[in-house]
Structures are given as C-alpha cells and as structure tokens.
Design a protein around this motif. Structure first.
Motif, PDB file in Angstrom:
ATOM      1  N   HIS A 212       0.842  -1.185   0.000  1.00 34.20           N
ATOM      2  CA  HIS A 212       0.000   0.000   0.000  1.00 34.20           C
ATOM      3  C   HIS A 212       0.883   1.243   0.000  1.00 34.20           C
ATOM      4  O   HIS A 212       1.373   1.651   1.038  1.00 34.20           O
TER       5      HIS A 212
ATOM      6  N   PRO B 170       1.564   2.599   5.363  1.00 34.67           N
ATOM      7  CA  PRO B 170       0.249   3.214   5.111  1.00 34.67           C
ATOM      8  C   PRO B 170       0.273   4.733   5.289  1.00 34.67           C
ATOM      9  O   PRO B 170       0.760   5.249   6.296  1.00 34.67           O
TER      10      PRO B 170
ATOM     11  N   TYR C 286      -8.680   3.814  11.695  1.00 34.57           N
ATOM     12  CA  TYR C 286      -8.229   2.467  12.057  1.00 34.57           C
ATOM     13  C   TYR C 286      -9.015   1.982  13.271  1.00 34.57           C
ATOM     14  O   TYR C 286      -8.947   2.576  14.337  1.00 34.57           O
TER      15      TYR C 286
ATOM     16  N   SER D  68      -8.543  -0.937   8.806  1.00 35.55           N
ATOM     17  CA  SER D  68      -9.205   0.166   8.110  1.00 35.55           C
ATOM     18  C   SER D  68      -9.783  -0.417   6.829  1.00 35.55           C
ATOM     19  O   SER D  68      -9.722  -1.622   6.614  1.00 35.55           O
ATOM     20  N   THR D  69     -10.291   0.423   5.984  1.00 38.05           N
ATOM     21  CA  THR D  69     -10.846  -0.082   4.721  1.00 38.05           C
ATOM     22  C   THR D  69      -9.744  -0.582   3.791  1.00 38.05           C
ATOM     23  O   THR D  69     -10.012  -1.369   2.892  1.00 38.05           O
ATOM     24  N   THR D  70      -8.499  -0.161   4.014  1.00 35.90           N
ATOM     25  CA  THR D  70      -7.403  -0.540   3.127  1.00 35.90           C
ATOM     26  C   THR D  70      -6.256  -1.284   3.796  1.00 35.90           C
ATOM     27  O   THR D  70      -5.435  -1.877   3.101  1.00 35.90           O
ATOM     28  N   VAL D  71      -6.174  -1.240   5.134  1.00 34.74           N
ATOM     29  CA  VAL D  71      -5.016  -1.810   5.840  1.00 34.74           C
ATOM     30  C   VAL D  71      -5.460  -2.657   7.027  1.00 34.74           C
ATOM     31  O   VAL D  71      -6.349  -2.270   7.774  1.00 34.74           O
TER      32      VAL D  71
ATOM     33  N   ALA E 105      -1.833  -4.569   3.217  1.00 30.51           N
ATOM     34  CA  ALA E 105      -3.031  -4.055   2.571  1.00 30.51           C
ATOM     35  C   ALA E 105      -4.139  -5.092   2.634  1.00 30.51           C
ATOM     36  O   ALA E 105      -3.884  -6.289   2.566  1.00 30.51           O
TER      37      ALA E 105
ATOM     38  N   SER F 115      -6.995  -6.944   0.859  1.00 27.62           N
ATOM     39  CA  SER F 115      -7.298  -7.175  -0.559  1.00 27.62           C
ATOM     40  C   SER F 115      -8.677  -7.756  -0.739  1.00 27.62           C
ATOM     41  O   SER F 115      -9.340  -8.121   0.167  1.00 27.62           O
TER      42      SER F 115
END
Length: 167
Positions: free
Chosen positions: A32, A72, A120, A138-141, A165, A167
C-alpha cells in the motif's frame, strides 16, 4: 551451566516480540503506497536494516531510518519516533520498528486516540503494566501494533507496526 537471568529475560523478550509481530494466516496482504503527514519520513523501500545506536543512558541515538513508501499513508506515528528497522516480509507484510521517548502511557494514549481518528478500528488488544498490543483494521489496511517499555531508557518505549493491505 545455567544462563544468567538477564540473558534469559532478553531471550524471552525477543521471542515474545517475534511472536507478537507475526500475522494471522487468515489475513490477506499486499503493498500500500502513499505519502504520510506524520513525523517520520519516507523513502523508497530500503532493505531491512538497523539504525539504532546507544549511549550510556541506554536510549537509541542514531538518526531515524525513513519510513518506506509502502507504509500506510495515514497511519499515525508519534512525533519524534525513531525508526530503527524496516522489514519487508512475504505476502506484502511490512514491519516497522520504532523507539519513542514520550513514555509508555503517553504513547499508548496516542495510539488509542489517533488511530481511530485516522480510520483504524482497534481489534483484540490488551494492555499490561509494561506492554500493550492491538490489531487494527481500516478499509485498506490490516495491522497490529505492539508497545513495550524499554529497560534502561527513561521514558523510552519500543513501538512496532505490522501492516498489510486489505485485498
């Protein structure tokens, strides 16, 4: 011959940190990239290395390594954190070890307030007298932070982030 108690304590601490910074097999991982608004710096992905030095008070003095590009972008890092090592692991996992001299309680309060503000969500954490840890998402990590008091360094704590990340 029986090992000294300080050697046994050191070995237990290293093994405990290694176990805590591992990652669940159920987690999905990838890289990420992105810039950070926080105190530590970024650079292109450096190889795993160690920058920590020490002085008689037992606290690290070497210059901070830069945060890698795949740390991140919005993950909060305390002001003054010294990045002591960066390790890229399989599956896109990233381990960043830091030393913070703000004290255990102050750093713990920072993590409890600033990570949720940055999006987070804490998951399955615990706090003890000399250490604390928590997973976060989180939405990405997806990740985990660990916090340990540093023996021999007044107000010093080890703060380690393990991230990947989602996925």
């Amino acid at each position: 011959m029986r090992p000294s108690s300080s050697a046994a304590v050191l070995a237990a601490a290293v093994l405990g940190l290694a176990a805590v910074t591992g990652c669940s097999a159920a987690s999905k991982h990838a890289e990420h990239p992105g810039p950070t608004p926080y105190a530590a710096q970024r650079a292109t992905d450096p190889p795993a290395k160690n920058a920590a030095g020490a002085v008689p008070d037992g606290c690290p003095t070497a210059a901070s390594l830069p945060l890698p590009e795949d740390f991140p972008a919005n993950l909060p890092v305390p002001d003054g954190a010294v990045v002591t090592s960066v390790e890229h692991r399989t599956g896109g996992r990233l381990v960043v070890a830091t030393v913070v001299r703000g004290g255990f309680d102050t750093t713990l309060a920072f993590l409890h307030t600033q990570l949720p503000k940055a999006g987070y969500i804490p998951e399955e954490g615990e706090v003890e007298e000399d250490d604390a840890e928590s997973d976060f998402l989180s939405t990405t990590v997806r990740g985990r932070w660990t916090l340990r008091k540093m023996p021999g360094c007044k107000g010093g704590v080890y703060l380690t982030y393990l991230t990947a990340a989602v996925s």
